[in-house]
Design an enzyme around this catalytic site. Structure first.
Site, PDB file in Angstrom:
ATOM      1  N   HIS A 213      32.663  96.344   9.857  1.00  0.00           N
ATOM      2  CA  HIS A 213      33.212  95.725  10.982  1.00  0.00           C
ATOM      3  C   HIS A 213      33.962  96.740  11.976  1.00  0.00           C
ATOM      4  O   HIS A 213      34.503  96.147  12.935  1.00  0.00           O
ATOM      5  CB  HIS A 213      33.991  94.429  10.647  1.00  0.00           C
ATOM      6  CG  HIS A 213      35.126  94.754   9.863  1.00  0.00           C
ATOM      7  ND1 HIS A 213      35.342  95.184   8.669  1.00  0.00           N
ATOM      8  CD2 HIS A 213      36.506  94.868  10.382  1.00  0.00           C
ATOM      9  CE1 HIS A 213      36.544  95.285   8.557  1.00  0.00           C
ATOM     10  NE2 HIS A 213      37.293  95.322   9.528  1.00  0.00           N
ATOM     11  N   HIS A 246      29.971  90.017   9.820  1.00  0.00           N
ATOM     12  CA  HIS A 246      31.209  89.872  10.693  1.00  0.00           C
ATOM     13  C   HIS A 246      30.978  89.292  12.189  1.00  0.00           C
ATOM     14  O   HIS A 246      30.013  89.638  12.547  1.00  0.00           O
ATOM     15  CB  HIS A 246      32.057  91.229  10.822  1.00  0.00           C
ATOM     16  CG  HIS A 246      33.390  91.031  11.400  1.00  0.00           C
ATOM     17  ND1 HIS A 246      33.775  90.813  12.765  1.00  0.00           N
ATOM     18  CD2 HIS A 246      34.731  90.976  10.723  1.00  0.00           C
ATOM     19  CE1 HIS A 246      35.151  90.784  12.800  1.00  0.00           C
ATOM     20  NE2 HIS A 246      35.576  90.647  11.376  1.00  0.00           N
TER      21      HIS A 246
END
Length: 375
Positions: A213, A246
């Site tokens: 992420h 994510h």
């Protein structure tokens, strides 16, 4: 405002903050009473913030709900500074407890400094000494360190970093990381049925958990990372991979390009915290760019491949449980080969390693907050 007249604010803005602040909030409530402790959210993240709170059975006393679509770092920084600063004008607590390295933590700490509110920094002292990696977290941590009165560090290395920067030794306390408290709490609960259904989709016994992420890994870096993963999976037919994506979806295109066609690579929706740690515990090893996963996997005694150029958690590297792989395919391939071999040698045996904490940090942190007295 619902947190009026409460003397201690526990601030959160993102899911990782909730995970590491919930044990501190609970410890402060036990020590000072619910009437003196407020759980306050900036809303820097929205869905994941609520998801994490729901898992632990908590609600915020106040949520500024500042998240907007396509928000920028300067934009969210200005909003947190302004809203928290105004809140301090209406209700001036004695303490605010901020966690880690987020924009919410840094701007709330700065607002507290300007308003005469004392700052306790939970998870202080982590350093990469590279302002671009991790970005903007390295700068956020340093900013908080300048204005905090109490620095709760997870390790001796973090304490030494603050001492080298001129922080007074009597302001630094080695408490451990309350994220390990949260890990212990989550593992005491049963995994959800949804996780059992997801785990049943894995076609092999051996599993790799991946998370991705970080902003600095977007573009070519994540493309090289995922290309290396596909090559590695193709060469090891006894291995499968789960990637809970994510919400920022920075790696969706890379997954589609390199991994979607593999029947041993599974893309999952974002998992609740409890399911994440139970899935982590069942994995053979981990490949990640997450700070929290580095801590949790090391604590559980499993090899960790860190797909970043730097890490603020060198304790895991120095202990031999983590490899800093960089973001180029060759380095990631080498590190994954190491992790896979190490996991095979372990044969599924894992031990709790208290490198980042013993699971009882929150009570130590709460003991460092003193109502109606100076520090």
């Amino acid at each position: 405002m619902s947190c009026l007249n409460k003397k201690i604010w526990i601030l959160v803005g993102t899911r990782p903050e909730v995970i590491k602040q919930v044990p501190v909030y609970e410890a402060c409530v036990r020590r000072f009473g619910l009437e003196n402790v407020a759980f306050v959210g900036t809303g820097q993240h929205r869905e994941l913030l609520v998801q994490a709170l729901d898992y632990f059975g908590h609600k915020l006393d106040e949520n500024f709900d500042l998240m907007t679509p396509t928000q920028t770092l300067p934009g969210i920084s200005a909003k947190v500074l302004e809203r928290v600063g105004k809140a301090f004008e209406q209700d001036k607590p004695e303490w605010i407890v901020v966690q880690g390295d987020t924009t919410s933590a840094a701007m709330a700490a700065w607002a507290a400094f300007q308003s005469g509110v004392k700052v306790l920094h939970n998870e202080a002292g982590l350093r990469s000494y590279d302002l671009q990696h991790p970005y903007p977290e390295e700068a956020n941590r340093r900013l908080i360190s300048v204005v905090a009165q109490v620095h709760c560090v997870p390790t001796a290395k973090a304490k030494q970093a603050l001492l080298s920067e001129g922080t007074r030794s009597d302001q630094i306390h080695i408490t451990g990381n309350p994220g390990i408290d949260a890990l212990r709490m989550a593992l005491e609960r049963k995994p959800s049925r949804e996780l059992e259904t997801l785990r049943a989709k894995v076609p092999t016994e051996r599993l790799v958990l991946m998370t991705a992420h970080r902003r600095e890994n977007r573009g070519d870096a994540v493309d090289q990372w995922f290309r290396g993963l596909r090559e590695f999976l193709d060469a090891r037919e006894d291995l499968s991979l789960i990637y809970p994506m994510h919400p920022n979806e920075m790696a969706r295109e890379a997954f589609k390009k390199h991994l979607e066609s593999s029947d041993r690579a599974i893309l999952a929706t974002p998992l609740p915290y409890g399911d994440t740690v139970h899935l982590l515990k069942s994995a053979s090893w981990v490949v990640t760019d997450s700070g929290g996963i580095q801590e949790e996997a090391t604590t559980l005694g499993m090899p960790v491949v860190v797909c970043r150029k730097t890490t603020e958690r060198m304790e895991a590297v120095e202990s031999g449980w983590s490899r800093l792989a960089g973001t180029e395919t060759s380095g990631i391939m080498d590190a994954m080969a190491w992790a896979d071999q190490r996991a095979r040698e372990l044969g599924g045996k894992k031990s709790w390693l208290p490198i980042f904490g013993d699971g009882h940090a929150a009570d130590r942190i709460a003991a460092l907050v003193s109502i109606n007295s100076s520090v």
